[in-house]
Design a protein around this motif. Structure first.
Motif, PDB file in Angstrom:
ATOM      1  N   LYS A   1       0.968  -1.189   0.317  1.00 23.37           N
ATOM      2  CA  LYS A   1      -0.335  -0.212   0.370  1.00 23.37           C
ATOM      3  C   LYS A   1       1.320   1.554   0.335  1.00 23.37           C
TER       4      LYS A   1
ATOM      5  N   GLU B   1      -2.307  -0.677  -3.632  1.00 22.49           N
ATOM      6  CA  GLU B   1      -3.423   0.087  -2.883  1.00 22.49           C
ATOM      7  C   GLU B   1      -2.724   0.988  -3.264  1.00 22.49           C
TER       8      GLU B   1
ATOM      9  N   GLU C   1      -7.590   3.252 -12.103  1.00 27.93           N
ATOM     10  CA  GLU C   1      -8.461   2.956 -12.043  1.00 27.93           C
ATOM     11  C   GLU C   1      -8.626   1.618 -13.401  1.00 27.93           C
TER      12      GLU C   1
ATOM     13  N   GLU D   1      -5.199  -2.447  -7.590  1.00 34.61           N
ATOM     14  CA  GLU D   1      -6.555  -3.230  -7.459  1.00 34.61           C
ATOM     15  C   GLU D   1      -6.772  -2.742  -6.453  1.00 34.61           C
ATOM     16  N   ARG D   2      -6.515  -1.715  -6.017  1.00 33.59           N
ATOM     17  CA  ARG D   2      -7.950  -0.914  -5.057  1.00 33.59           C
ATOM     18  C   ARG D   2      -7.434   0.585  -4.917  1.00 33.59           C
TER      19      ARG D   2
ATOM     20  N   ARG E   1      -7.842   4.934  -2.212  1.00 31.40           N
ATOM     21  CA  ARG E   1      -8.738   5.475  -1.355  1.00 31.40           C
ATOM     22  C   ARG E   1      -8.253   6.828  -1.860  1.00 31.40           C
TER      23      ARG E   1
ATOM     24  N   LYS F   1     -11.999  -0.353  -8.533  1.00 34.32           N
ATOM     25  CA  LYS F   1     -11.327  -0.446  -7.730  1.00 34.32           C
ATOM     26  C   LYS F   1     -11.534   0.580  -6.808  1.00 34.32           C
TER      27      LYS F   1
ATOM     28  N   CYS G   1     -12.541   1.890  -3.674  1.00 28.16           N
ATOM     29  CA  CYS G   1     -13.239   1.419  -2.216  1.00 28.16           C
ATOM     30  C   CYS G   1     -14.138   1.986  -1.813  1.00 28.16           C
TER      31      CYS G   1
ATOM     32  N   GLU H   1     -13.935  -8.305   0.547  1.00 33.43           N
ATOM     33  CA  GLU H   1     -12.776  -8.941   0.666  1.00 33.43           C
ATOM     34  C   GLU H   1     -11.617  -7.752   1.006  1.00 33.43           C
TER      35      GLU H   1
ATOM     36  N   ARG I   1     -12.491  -3.186   2.032  1.00 32.44           N
ATOM     37  CA  ARG I   1     -12.773  -1.921   1.127  1.00 32.44           C
ATOM     38  C   ARG I   1     -13.355  -0.879   1.960  1.00 32.44           C
TER      39      ARG I   1
ATOM     40  N   LEU J   1      -5.276 -10.333  -2.886  1.00 29.33           N
ATOM     41  CA  LEU J   1      -7.154 -10.039  -2.172  1.00 29.33           C
ATOM     42  C   LEU J   1      -7.872 -11.564  -1.428  1.00 29.33           C
TER      43      LEU J   1
END
Ligand code: SF4
Length: 440
Positions: A147, A194, A223, A229-230, A232, A254, A256, A383, A402, A419
């Motif tokens: 992350k 992330e 995206e 994958e994520r 924020r 993607k 969250c 997830e 998420r 994940l």
């Protein structure tokens, strides 16, 4: 290149942590390895936060502890960055004769050059200019962290009466989107899954830069980055929460389902004194629209208790707002005077005992709400991005949903970094426990 060591001590918020990551990388390029031991360091940097009263005194006392190291290690360079450095500038050099370098919040990219100058020619330097754009240092953090934070803007154009950020981080400046995207692609190539986009009012991204992407368009571009994958973003300002951005939740796969949306107070009278440019009804309306668009979204907020002039009735409205919004988590702070802010001079400061009593009442209410929100997760399959072994139980793994809830569950180590699907079997206000659901 000679091996040198740097020790960095960081206080404060994610912006300071992100500056520290960037400094570590920049200095690494010049041959500095990080050390946890200031006695081993050739360079000591303190990244300061001015959010609390007397922060400056704490900086002097910390620096005072490093002073004897200069006698043992004459080549040692001591520098101060962050918000106190930005506010105090050269005054810090005058007050702390053993300090060599002061660098402001827009000058992190200049630190290697400033250090090289001091080491070559001696002298003491202060650099606290604000720039009209965020400099590109051409160095992207691709060290394989699962992350990562990515700063997309800095500064703030609002003028909340309790806040020092406009003075310490300067006016709002957005980073160029092609630069942000290059960093995100480099992170993805290095294994990051992330990203959290950072800014003081992150959702006003691009507002002042004609032709630049909005935050929603930037999220769409991220995206499309393979490997991520994520996504924020934080921190959002209620005024800049547009319908376009609300519409991105539930649409971008993607992105969250979590939004940190500071409200600060639930009473219009207090909001006006805080110079927050929205009403409680406008805030509640945005929350309703978010929940209509994305019912599963988790909300968190910052809130100040005991702002000058806050009456029992004002505080009652804050409690009522909590009951209406039903936050998943809340960061409630008792108001404390911050130097250089207008609110510090306001009459009707609330006595400490009253602030403490209101704080407790608010925590009690929020605990019940958070527990109910957590219990609603029981039996659902979430997830989870698996971050590593659970700190309290080596037989379990830990990660976040998420909606940003922490989950602990027994599972094989090969899930770390991936994940996983987890059925929730136990729910506490601040963490969940579950069982791994292997893919069929
Ligand atoms: S919007 Fe946030 S950063 Fe800007 S002045 Fe207000 S509290 Fe400070």
């Amino acid at each position: 290149m000679d091996e040198k060591r740097c020790y960095i001590k960081t206080f404060g918020c994610q912006m300071n942590e992100q500056d520290t990551v960037r400094l570590t990388q920049l200095l690494g390029r010049d041959g500095y390895r990080p050390t946890e031991d200031p006695e081993q360091a050739d360079v000591i940097l303190v990244i300061t936060c001015s959010i609390r009263e007397k922060a400056e005194n704490k900086v002097y006392s910390l620096l005072g502890r490093f002073q004897p190291l200069k006698r043992k290690h004459p080549g040692l360079v001591i520098g101060v960055g962050g918000c106190v450095a930005q506010q105090e500038g050269e005054r810090l050099l005058q007050k702390a004769p053993y300090l060599d370098l002061v660098f402001g919040t827009h000058n992190v990219h200049k630190v290697p050059a400033l250090l090289a100058e001091i080491r070559r020619h001696g002298g003491r330097l202060a650099e606290t200019r604000f720039y009209d754009e965020i400099p590109t240092d051409g160095l992207f953090d691709a060290d394989g962290r699962l992350k990562a934070y990515v700063t997309i803007m800095q500064g703030c154009d609002y003028r909340c009466s309790f806040c020092v950020v406009p003075f310490t981080r300067g006016p709002e400046v957005s980073r160029r989107s092609d630069d942000v995207l290059a960093e995100v692609r480099a992170l993805a190539a290095g294994g990051t899954k992330e990203v959290t986009l950072l800014g003081q009012t992150v959702n006003s991204y691009g507002k002042k830069a004609p032709g630049e992407l909005t935050l929603t368009r930037l999220l769409e571009a991220i995206e499309a980055v393979d490997g991520i994958e994520r996504i924020r973003f934080t921190t959002s300002h209620p005024n800049d929460l547009t319908d376009e951005l609300i519409g991105a939740f539930g649409r971008l796969s993607k992105l969250c389902e979590h939004l940190h949306l500071p409200v600060q107070a639930g009473s219009d009278r207090v909001l006006a004194r805080m110079r927050r440019p929205y009403t409680r009804e406008a805030y509640l309306d945005k929350v309703r629209r978010l929940r209509t668009r994305c019912p599963e979204i988790a909300l968190s907020a910052d809130l100040i208790i005991g702002f000058p002039g806050e009456t029992d009735e004002d505080f009652g409205q804050t409690l009522d707002l909590l009951r209406q919004v039903r936050y998943d988590s809340l960061f409630a702070f008792r108001y404390s005077r911050r130097p250089n802010t207008d609110a510090a001079e306001l009459p009707d400061q609330v006595p400490d005992e009253l602030k403490a009593a209101r704080h407790q009442a608010l925590l009690d209410l929020q605990r019940g709400i958070a527990e109910e929100r957590a219990r609603a997760q029981l039996g659902t399959v979430q997830e989870v991005l698996v971050e590593g072994p659970s700190p309290g139980d080596a037989l379990k793994l830990t990660g976040r949903t998420r909606t940003n809830r922490i989950v602990h569950f027994p599972g094989p180590p090969h899930l770390i970094g991936h994940l996983a699907r987890v059925r929730i079997t136990q729910a506490l206000a601040h963490s969940l426990t579950g069982e791994w659901v292997p893919s069929a």
